[in-house]
Design an enzyme around this catalytic site. Structure first.
Site, PDB file in Angstrom:
ATOM      1  N   LYS A  78      59.700  14.056 -70.881  1.00 58.13           N
ATOM      2  CA  LYS A  78      60.218  13.718 -69.926  1.00 58.13           C
ATOM      3  C   LYS A  78      60.777  13.553 -67.973  1.00 58.13           C
ATOM      4  O   LYS A  78      60.658  14.796 -68.134  1.00 58.13           O
ATOM      5  CB  LYS A  78      61.940  13.865 -71.084  1.00 58.13           C
ATOM      6  CG  LYS A  78      63.270  12.754 -72.010  1.00 58.13           C
ATOM      7  CD  LYS A  78      64.107  13.352 -72.481  1.00 58.13           C
ATOM      8  CE  LYS A  78      64.432  13.177 -73.685  1.00 58.13           C
ATOM      9  NZ  LYS A  78      64.724  11.147 -73.608  1.00 58.13           N
ATOM     10  N   ARG A 136      63.597   8.312 -84.320  1.00 51.49           N
ATOM     11  CA  ARG A 136      63.858   7.422 -85.738  1.00 51.49           C
ATOM     12  C   ARG A 136      62.256   7.502 -86.247  1.00 51.49           C
ATOM     13  O   ARG A 136      62.304   7.206 -87.411  1.00 51.49           O
ATOM     14  CB  ARG A 136      63.078   5.216 -85.010  1.00 51.49           C
ATOM     15  CG  ARG A 136      61.946   5.370 -83.840  1.00 51.49           C
ATOM     16  CD  ARG A 136      61.743   5.027 -82.748  1.00 51.49           C
ATOM     17  NE  ARG A 136      62.532   4.274 -81.677  1.00 51.49           N
ATOM     18  CZ  ARG A 136      62.784   3.713 -80.792  1.00 51.49           C
ATOM     19  NH1 ARG A 136      62.099   2.666 -81.023  1.00 51.49           N
ATOM     20  NH2 ARG A 136      63.298   3.709 -79.835  1.00 51.49           N
TER      21      ARG A 136
HETATM   22  N1  BES Z   1      67.063  11.794 -77.472  1.00 49.61           N
HETATM   23  C1  BES Z   1      66.975  10.400 -77.026  1.00 49.61           C
HETATM   24  C2  BES Z   1      67.962   9.532 -76.275  1.00 49.61           C
HETATM   25  C3  BES Z   1      68.531   9.775 -75.770  1.00 49.61           C
HETATM   26  C4  BES Z   1      69.109   9.741 -73.755  1.00 49.61           C
HETATM   27  C5  BES Z   1      69.791  10.660 -75.600  1.00 49.61           C
HETATM   28  C6  BES Z   1      70.003  10.088 -73.506  1.00 49.61           C
HETATM   29  C7  BES Z   1      71.461  11.379 -75.122  1.00 49.61           C
HETATM   30  C8  BES Z   1      71.099  10.924 -74.051  1.00 49.61           C
HETATM   31  C9  BES Z   1      65.512   9.927 -77.074  1.00 49.61           C
HETATM   32  O1  BES Z   1      65.145  10.747 -78.085  1.00 49.61           O
HETATM   33  C10 BES Z   1      65.129   9.615 -76.652  1.00 49.61           C
HETATM   34  O2  BES Z   1      63.950   9.879 -75.805  1.00 49.61           O
HETATM   35  N2  BES Z   1      64.620   7.599 -76.435  1.00 49.61           N
HETATM   36  C11 BES Z   1      63.649   6.610 -75.346  1.00 49.61           C
HETATM   37  C12 BES Z   1      63.335   5.749 -76.414  1.00 49.61           C
HETATM   38  C13 BES Z   1      61.868   5.778 -75.709  1.00 49.61           C
HETATM   39  C14 BES Z   1      60.984   5.784 -75.894  1.00 49.61           C
HETATM   40  C15 BES Z   1      62.011   4.083 -76.770  1.00 49.61           C
HETATM   41  C16 BES Z   1      65.068   6.341 -74.545  1.00 49.61           C
HETATM   42  O3  BES Z   1      65.468   5.972 -74.919  1.00 49.61           O
HETATM   43  O4  BES Z   1      64.292   6.312 -73.432  1.00 49.61           O
HETATM   44 ZN    ZN Z   2      63.019  11.615 -77.179  1.00 50.68          ZN
END
Ligand code: BES
Ligand code: ZN
Ligand code: ZN
Length: 488
Positions: A267, A345
């Site tokens: 990230k 997921r």
């Molecule tokens: N934990 C994150 C989602 C999240 C983002 C929770 C902001 C709380 C605040 C999740 O694991 C994630 O990174 N999701 C990605 C999915 C994408 C790569 C398809 C996202 O939402 O960007």
């Molecule tokens: Zn994630």
């Protein structure tokens, strides 16, 4: 220290922080002392207070011993009895009490005698702050309330309602504590310890099983273990069990990524900042079990209530899962992992299969900080709820309404599954299409449910806010789903 709750028929101390209720419409001054009514009238004429459910009128009063406070809480239309407004408004008032350093609160409950549980919840929630890492000086600025007097007669029902309120609020606040705790101080093993503490407190009513890496491997949890493999910390698959008295089995599954760096699909700094909260789903599960541990055998429609936390960290390293890797979930489905940041997921896939095939759950709720896309869609206040069963969702809607756990139902639009077809495996963990990310995540999860009645709740938005920290979203609604609020 949490405030002590006292029940008193009448309690007079002018210097206290006095809370009264008021409404919009004709009955707005009921139960409020005459001398205050003139002030309210004046404020109403100046459009400063109308008794709406967001209105709070704060009056400081010079008394012989110092300053007393009077707070009138608007509760909207008296005919529309909204439990969540009572809880919210009380909680705001107690927050205000802390800001003015009031140590003693009197709640003049008037016609709200039935709502003692809710009032106690509001008081304890309002007094909450996460102090673990704060110095003495900053704690002194906002001292906790010492004593709260609720003006009513102390019947057996009232006593029971007070106890319930303390138990539900403690469960919620335990969840908040966990979610607020940084990943430096909370690991998969820490969640195991919380589960074990709950088991101890329950004295036989809750039992806890923890599956280690090898045991998960034996069961074929390749998706969950794939997420865990980059971290120095070992994963833990935590299962809690409470014996109920009904006929159907219920499982509550919570995403429990104690830190989500994104893994090798790292990230950016902005997006990683809050990722200690990626275990908010699991923390809600533990909160609910903390409540169950405090209960006499619960009269519920469920014969068994299970909690499931697939707990691990999502970290990059030489051992980490690489984009393009293929993992095999417990139900045999293979997943091509094209983005290691879509890890929730994967962990949930194995947890859902476990809940349905090993625990034999008829009903499953999973709660997860799953997608940024859900926040884009619904903002910070609302969770996104997906369900394959309308009746299940309808029943949950009632308890969520009482709790103030607001959500919006989203569609399980199965056509988007086509966007997750892989050329080399059964599924890809991300969609080829950029849009509708909350829905594709839910559709992905649905591939791991066979016939159970299921709800997936994406709490990425409401689990946490920059201003207030963790919310404990989901704890109260699931508790009320299992056991209705005690009315006096
Ligand atoms: N934990 C994150 C989602 C999240 C983002 C929770 C902001 C709380 C605040 C999740 O694991 C994630 O990174 N999701 C990605 C999915 C994408 C790569 C398809 C996202 O939402 O960007
Ligand atoms: Zn994630
Ligand atoms: Zn995540």
């Amino acid at each position: 220290m949490t405030p002590a709750i006292h029940i008193k028929e009448t309690y007079t101390n002018q210097n206290s922080f006095h809370i009264y209720f008021s409404h919009t419409g004709t009955h707005k001054y009921k139960n409020i002392p005459k001398e205050l009514q003139t002030i309210i009238q004046l404020k109403a004429e100046r459009h400063e207070f109308a008794g709406k459910d967001t209105d709070i009128l704060h009056i400081e009063q010079a008394t012989d011993k110092g300053i007393g406070h009077i707070v009138i809480l608007g509760l909207g239309d008296e005919a529309v009895h909204e439990v969540k407004n009572i809880r919210n408004q009380i909680s705001k008032a107690v927050h205000l009490a802390r800001n003015v350093k009031a140590l003693e609160i009197v709640v003049h409950i008037g016609t709200y005698g039935k709502d003692v549980q809710t009032i106690v919840e509001g008081v304890l929630i309002g007094d909450y702050s996460f102090d673990t890492f704060k110095g003495k000086e900053s704690q002194k600025k906002h001292p906790h309330v010492n004593n709260v007097y609720i003006e009513t007669s102390e019947t057996a029902e009232v006593k029971k309602a007070v106890e319930k309120g303390i138990n539900t609020a403690s469960a919620l606040l335990l969840t908040r504590d966990m979610v607020n705790t940084p990943a430096s101080h909370l690991h998969p093993e820490t969640l195991v310890n919380y589960a074990k503490e709950i088991e101890k407190k329950a004295q036989g009513k809750v039992d806890v099983t923890v599956l280690n890496e090898q045991e998960c491997k034996k069961l074929g949890m390749g998706a969950f273990l794939g997420v865990a493999q980059g971290s120095e910390r070992k994963p833990a698959f935590i299962v809690l069990h409470y014996k109920g008295s009904g006929t159907k089995k219920f499982a509550f599954v919570g995403k429990s990524i104690t830190f989500d760096s994104g893994g090798l699909s790292l990230k950016p700094s902005e997006g990683m900042m809050d990722m200690k909260i990626d275990m908010a789903g699991g923390a809600a599960v533990l909160g609910v079990f903390d409540y169950l541990a405090s209960q006499k055998p619960l009269v519920s429609t469920f014969s068994d209530v299970y909690g499931v936390l697939p707990a691990c960290e999502n970290m990059p390293s030489g051992k980490a899962m690489k984009p393009g890797d293929v993992v095999t979930a417990m139900n045999g489905k293979t997943v091509e992992v094209l983005n290691t940041d879509a890890e929730g997921r994967l962990a949930l896939a194995d947890a859902l299969v476990y809940a349905e095939t090993v625990l034999k759950a008829d009903y499953i709720i999973d709660m997860a900080t799953l997608t940024g896309a859900c926040m884009v869609a619904l903002g910070n206040d609302l969770a996104g709820l997906f369900s394959n069963d309308d009746a299940f969702e309808k029943k949950y809607a009632v308890s969520a309404g009482l709790a103030g756990d607001d959500y919006w139902r989203m569609p399980l639009h199965s056509a988007y599954l086509a966007h997750m077809k892989s050329t080399i495996a059964d599924l890809k963990n991300i969609s080829t299409v950029r849009y509708g990310g909350a829905i594709t995540a839910a559709i992905f999860l649905k591939e791991f449910i066979k016939k159970a009645k299921w709800m997936h709740i994406d709490i990425a938005g409401p689990a946490h806010s920059d201003k207030n920290g963790a919310s404990g979203w989901g704890v109260l609604s699931v508790i009320y789903f299992l056991e209705p609020i005690t009315k006096v």
